[in-house]
Design an enzyme around this catalytic site. Structure first.
Site, PDB file in Angstrom:
ATOM      1  N   PRO A   2      -1.982  -3.363  -4.551  1.00 56.12           N
ATOM      2  CA  PRO A   2      -0.799  -3.619  -5.391  1.00 56.12           C
ATOM      3  C   PRO A   2      -0.171  -4.966  -5.050  1.00 56.12           C
ATOM      4  O   PRO A   2       0.129  -5.240  -3.896  1.00 56.12           O
ATOM      5  CB  PRO A   2       0.160  -2.477  -5.023  1.00 56.12           C
ATOM      6  CG  PRO A   2      -0.675  -1.455  -4.332  1.00 56.12           C
ATOM      7  CD  PRO A   2      -1.805  -2.197  -3.686  1.00 56.12           C
ATOM      8  N   GLU A   3      -0.025  -5.806  -6.072  1.00 53.43           N
ATOM      9  CA  GLU A   3       0.624  -7.101  -5.888  1.00 53.43           C
ATOM     10  C   GLU A   3       2.051  -6.994  -6.413  1.00 53.43           C
ATOM     11  O   GLU A   3       2.461  -5.950  -6.906  1.00 53.43           O
ATOM     12  CB  GLU A   3      -0.167  -8.182  -6.640  1.00 53.43           C
ATOM     13  CG  GLU A   3      -1.550  -8.450  -6.061  1.00 53.43           C
ATOM     14  CD  GLU A   3      -1.488  -9.172  -4.712  1.00 53.43           C
ATOM     15  OE1 GLU A   3      -0.408  -9.660  -4.335  1.00 53.43           O
ATOM     16  OE2 GLU A   3      -2.526  -9.245  -4.047  1.00 53.43           O
ATOM     17  N   HIS A  91      -4.719  12.835  -0.355  1.00 54.58           N
ATOM     18  CA  HIS A  91      -4.080  11.670   0.249  1.00 54.58           C
ATOM     19  C   HIS A  91      -2.589  11.565  -0.032  1.00 54.58           C
ATOM     20  O   HIS A  91      -1.998  10.502   0.127  1.00 54.58           O
ATOM     21  CB  HIS A  91      -4.807  10.395  -0.188  1.00 54.58           C
ATOM     22  CG  HIS A  91      -6.259  10.388   0.206  1.00 54.58           C
ATOM     23  ND1 HIS A  91      -6.664  10.318   1.520  1.00 54.58           N
ATOM     24  CD2 HIS A  91      -7.391  10.492  -0.538  1.00 54.58           C
ATOM     25  CE1 HIS A  91      -8.001  10.354   1.562  1.00 54.58           C
ATOM     26  NE2 HIS A  91      -8.451  10.465   0.327  1.00 54.58           N
ATOM     27  N   ARG A 110      -5.981   4.772   2.050  1.00 53.23           N
ATOM     28  CA  ARG A 110      -6.321   3.916   3.199  1.00 53.23           C
ATOM     29  C   ARG A 110      -5.232   3.882   4.255  1.00 53.23           C
ATOM     30  O   ARG A 110      -5.409   3.298   5.321  1.00 53.23           O
ATOM     31  CB  ARG A 110      -6.666   2.508   2.711  1.00 53.23           C
ATOM     32  CG  ARG A 110      -7.932   2.541   1.834  1.00 53.23           C
ATOM     33  CD  ARG A 110      -8.328   1.177   1.371  1.00 53.23           C
ATOM     34  NE  ARG A 110      -8.757   0.323   2.480  1.00 53.23           N
ATOM     35  CZ  ARG A 110      -9.180  -0.920   2.330  1.00 53.23           C
ATOM     36  NH1 ARG A 110      -9.221  -1.451   1.117  1.00 53.23           N
ATOM     37  NH2 ARG A 110      -9.542  -1.632   3.360  1.00 53.23           N
ATOM     38  N   LYS A 152       3.116 -31.700   4.807  1.00 53.37           N
ATOM     39  CA  LYS A 152       2.112 -30.638   4.999  1.00 53.37           C
ATOM     40  C   LYS A 152       0.744 -31.081   4.477  1.00 53.37           C
ATOM     41  O   LYS A 152       0.614 -31.534   3.342  1.00 53.37           O
ATOM     42  CB  LYS A 152       2.550 -29.363   4.260  1.00 53.37           C
ATOM     43  CG  LYS A 152       3.790 -28.716   4.863  1.00 53.37           C
ATOM     44  CD  LYS A 152       3.511 -27.256   5.179  1.00 53.37           C
ATOM     45  CE  LYS A 152       4.439 -26.713   6.240  1.00 53.37           C
ATOM     46  NZ  LYS A 152       5.769 -26.449   5.760  1.00 53.37           N
TER      47      LYS A 152
END
Ligand code: ZN
Length: 271
Positions: A2-3, A91, A110, A152
């Site tokens: 999931p983002e 789960h 997981r 950077k």
């Protein structure tokens, strides 16, 4: 995994059913997630009223009358409502029994997610305190990226995926935003002009917004469904398209590993 758009979609999906409700019981069936679920979590949540549900980066913040609960979906976590009495799946590790008769179930095969107590001042929590701005907020713009990037030498793609710079720009979103902005992912962050950063910040917002809008079509899946928001249904321009034709110029899409993440780009459209 999931983002940010999926987490935001989850927030919007569960909020209408949870806001204002009292938590009758919090049942922890498997406390071993990424970090152990605090042993007193059930006790704290019992009888608490849900006052607000917000999001910071990929954390969901359930503000209750007893304090704030921090939930992270990790690699495979999802939340869904089921009717009380519906058999628990293998789960389903945590469940909240709600005063409206429904049960909020947390499924995580997981077990890399998190359920943590953030107390009264969640923004001070160690997992949240050093995070960069939200990409869809006014605090995130080209000026922010420009100032943070001076000096950077790291690749621009790695730079925008750094949570201290801005949160929620995952691998797919980084590749797609850079393509949209016409910036090569390997370019040194410190060498990019202010004008190009203005464009990039705008593209990041567009790409994330589009994905959240797509997720909006799946909101009803949070009740009785599997709690999986529509994963990135928008058409991808470069991500996962190595060897295929660029949709814009017809050149071949290239792939390169940057900061251990696969990056996709078009050398004619991006420089
Ligand atoms: Zn191209």
């Amino acid at each position: 995994m999931p983002e940010l758009p999926e987490v935001e979609t989850t927030r919007r999906g569960i909020s209408p059913h949870l806001l204002g409700q009292t938590i009758i019981a919090a049942l922890v069936h498997h406390p071993q997630l990424r970090w152990p679920i605090p042993v007193d979590l059930s006790e704290r949540l019992q009888g608490a009223t849900v006052l607000n549900i917000s999001r910071r980066a990929k954390y969901l913040l359930l503000q209750t009358s007893a304090g704030t609960l921090l939930v992270h979906l990790g690699m495979s976590g999802s939340l869904r409502f089921v009717d009380a009495g519906e058999p628990r799946l293998k789960h389903d590790h945590v469940e909240l029994e709600i005063s409206n008769g429904m049960v909020l179930r947390y499924c995580d095969p997981r077990r890399f997610g998190a359920w943590l107590w953030a107390g009264e001042v969640p923004e001070q929590h160690e997992l949240l305190i050093s995070l960069g701005p939200e990409p869809l907020s006014d605090a995130f713009d080209g000026e922010h990226l420009f100032l943070r990037s001076r000096g950077k030498t790291q690749a621009i793609k790695t730079f925008i995926m750094d949570n201290h710079v801005v949160v929620g720009v995952g691998n797919i979103y980084a590749s797609e935003s850079l393509f949209m902005a016409g910036i090569l992912p390997t370019r040194a962050a410190g060498s990019i002009s202010r004008a190009r950063y203005d464009k990039l910040a705008e593209c990041i917002k567009v790409v994330l917004d589009r994905s959240i809008t797509q997720g909006g079509t799946t909101l009803r899946d949070f009740v009785g469904g599997d709690g999986q928001p529509g994963y990135f249904q928008q058409q991808l321009n470069v991500y996962g398209r190595e060897g295929e034709d660029c949709r814009s110029c017809g050149s071949t899409i290239k792939k390169k590993v940057l900061g251990q993440r696969a990056s996709f780009y078009c050398t004619r459209c991006q420089h």
